[in-house]
Write a protein that holds these residues in place. Structure first.
Motif, PDB file in Angstrom:
ATOM      1  N   PHE A 271       0.827  -1.196   0.000  1.00 31.84           N
ATOM      2  CA  PHE A 271       0.000   0.000   0.000  1.00 31.84           C
ATOM      3  C   PHE A 271       0.868   1.256   0.000  1.00 31.84           C
ATOM      4  O   PHE A 271       0.649   2.172  -0.793  1.00 31.84           O
ATOM      5  N   GLY A 272       1.839   1.304   0.878  1.00 28.97           N
ATOM      6  CA  GLY A 272       2.717   2.478   0.950  1.00 28.97           C
ATOM      7  C   GLY A 272       3.478   2.707  -0.331  1.00 28.97           C
ATOM      8  O   GLY A 272       3.628   3.842  -0.786  1.00 28.97           O
ATOM      9  N   ARG A 273       3.943   1.625  -0.930  1.00 25.51           N
ATOM     10  CA  ARG A 273       4.684   1.742  -2.185  1.00 25.51           C
ATOM     11  C   ARG A 273       3.782   2.258  -3.297  1.00 25.51           C
ATOM     12  O   ARG A 273       4.170   3.140  -4.059  1.00 25.51           O
ATOM     13  N   ARG A 274       2.580   1.738  -3.382  1.00 19.33           N
ATOM     14  CA  ARG A 274       1.648   2.184  -4.419  1.00 19.33           C
ATOM     15  C   ARG A 274       1.185   3.620  -4.198  1.00 19.33           C
ATOM     16  O   ARG A 274       1.018   4.376  -5.144  1.00 19.33           O
ATOM     17  N   ALA A 275       0.963   3.982  -2.953  1.00 21.20           N
ATOM     18  CA  ALA A 275       0.419   5.304  -2.644  1.00 21.20           C
ATOM     19  C   ALA A 275       1.447   6.414  -2.843  1.00 21.20           C
ATOM     20  O   ALA A 275       1.173   7.397  -3.523  1.00 21.20           O
ATOM     21  N   VAL A 276       2.616   6.240  -2.249  1.00 16.16           N
ATOM     22  CA  VAL A 276       3.594   7.337  -2.255  1.00 16.16           C
ATOM     23  C   VAL A 276       5.027   6.861  -2.435  1.00 16.16           C
ATOM     24  O   VAL A 276       5.972   7.567  -2.094  1.00 16.16           O
ATOM     25  N   ASN A 277       5.180   5.658  -2.964  1.00 18.49           N
ATOM     26  CA  ASN A 277       6.511   5.091  -3.207  1.00 18.49           C
ATOM     27  C   ASN A 277       7.334   4.997  -1.916  1.00 18.49           C
ATOM     28  O   ASN A 277       8.540   5.244  -1.916  1.00 18.49           O
ATOM     29  N   ASP A 278       6.664   4.663  -0.822  1.00 23.38           N
ATOM     30  CA  ASP A 278       7.322   4.525   0.478  1.00 23.38           C
ATOM     31  C   ASP A 278       6.772   3.295   1.186  1.00 23.38           C
ATOM     32  O   ASP A 278       5.716   3.356   1.829  1.00 23.38           O
TER      33      ASP A 278
ATOM     34  N   PRO B  76       0.309  17.116   4.033  1.00 23.37           N
ATOM     35  CA  PRO B  76      -0.932  17.250   3.255  1.00 23.37           C
ATOM     36  C   PRO B  76      -0.890  16.552   1.895  1.00 23.37           C
ATOM     37  O   PRO B  76      -1.900  16.015   1.453  1.00 23.37           O
ATOM     38  N   ARG B  77       0.247  16.533   1.234  1.00 25.64           N
ATOM     39  CA  ARG B  77       0.331  15.886  -0.077  1.00 25.64           C
ATOM     40  C   ARG B  77       0.197  14.370   0.055  1.00 25.64           C
ATOM     41  O   ARG B  77      -0.510  13.724  -0.718  1.00 25.64           O
ATOM     42  N   VAL B  78       0.876  13.792   1.042  1.00 23.52           N
ATOM     43  CA  VAL B  78       0.790  12.341   1.271  1.00 23.52           C
ATOM     44  C   VAL B  78      -0.628  11.987   1.695  1.00 23.52           C
ATOM     45  O   VAL B  78      -1.216  11.021   1.201  1.00 23.52           O
ATOM     46  N   ARG B  79      -1.179  12.766   2.592  1.00 24.61           N
ATOM     47  CA  ARG B  79      -2.554  12.528   3.063  1.00 24.61           C
ATOM     48  C   ARG B  79      -3.533  12.536   1.888  1.00 24.61           C
ATOM     49  O   ARG B  79      -4.389  11.672   1.781  1.00 24.61           O
ATOM     50  N   ALA B  80      -3.389  13.495   0.992  1.00 21.28           N
ATOM     51  CA  ALA B  80      -4.280  13.591  -0.163  1.00 21.28           C
ATOM     52  C   ALA B  80      -4.147  12.375  -1.070  1.00 21.28           C
ATOM     53  O   ALA B  80      -5.156  11.845  -1.556  1.00 21.28           O
ATOM     54  N   ARG B  81      -2.929  11.891  -1.300  1.00 22.08           N
ATOM     55  CA  ARG B  81      -2.726  10.714  -2.147  1.00 22.08           C
ATOM     56  C   ARG B  81      -3.358   9.475  -1.510  1.00 22.08           C
ATOM     57  O   ARG B  81      -4.013   8.692  -2.185  1.00 22.08           O
ATOM     58  N   VAL B  82      -3.152   9.306  -0.220  1.00 28.49           N
ATOM     59  CA  VAL B  82      -3.709   8.148   0.483  1.00 28.49           C
ATOM     60  C   VAL B  82      -5.232   8.199   0.469  1.00 28.49           C
ATOM     61  O   VAL B  82      -5.896   7.197   0.175  1.00 28.49           O
ATOM     62  N   GLU B  83      -5.795   9.355   0.754  1.00 26.28           N
ATOM     63  CA  GLU B  83      -7.249   9.488   0.757  1.00 26.28           C
ATOM     64  C   GLU B  83      -7.834   9.218  -0.629  1.00 26.28           C
ATOM     65  O   GLU B  83      -8.905   8.623  -0.742  1.00 26.28           O
TER      66      GLU B  83
END
Length: 58
Positions: A21-28, A43-50
């Motif tokens: 999930f982390g890799r797909r969402a934000v490459n982490d 906020p950018r990571v939160r927006a991608r995850v949401e």
């Protein structure tokens, strides 16, 4: 509700591993583990995850 709670629910429903999930969402791959340990995403990571969680609901 917290973002981490939403992620955990998403992981249970989909069977996706936390690292995947982390890799797909934000490459982490450590995103979820770090959040479980207290990391607060910006906020950018939160927006991608949401967006990923919302897309799954549709």
């Amino acid at each position: 509700m917290s973002l981490l709670w939403d992620i955990e629910r998403y992981l249970r429903r989909t069977g996706v591993a936390a690292t995947t999930f982390g890799r797909r969402a934000v490459n982490d791959p450590r995103l979820v583990l770090d959040m479980r340990r207290g990391r607060e995403p910006g906020p950018r990571v939160r927006a991608r995850v949401e967006a990923i969680i919302k897309a799954r609901k549709q």
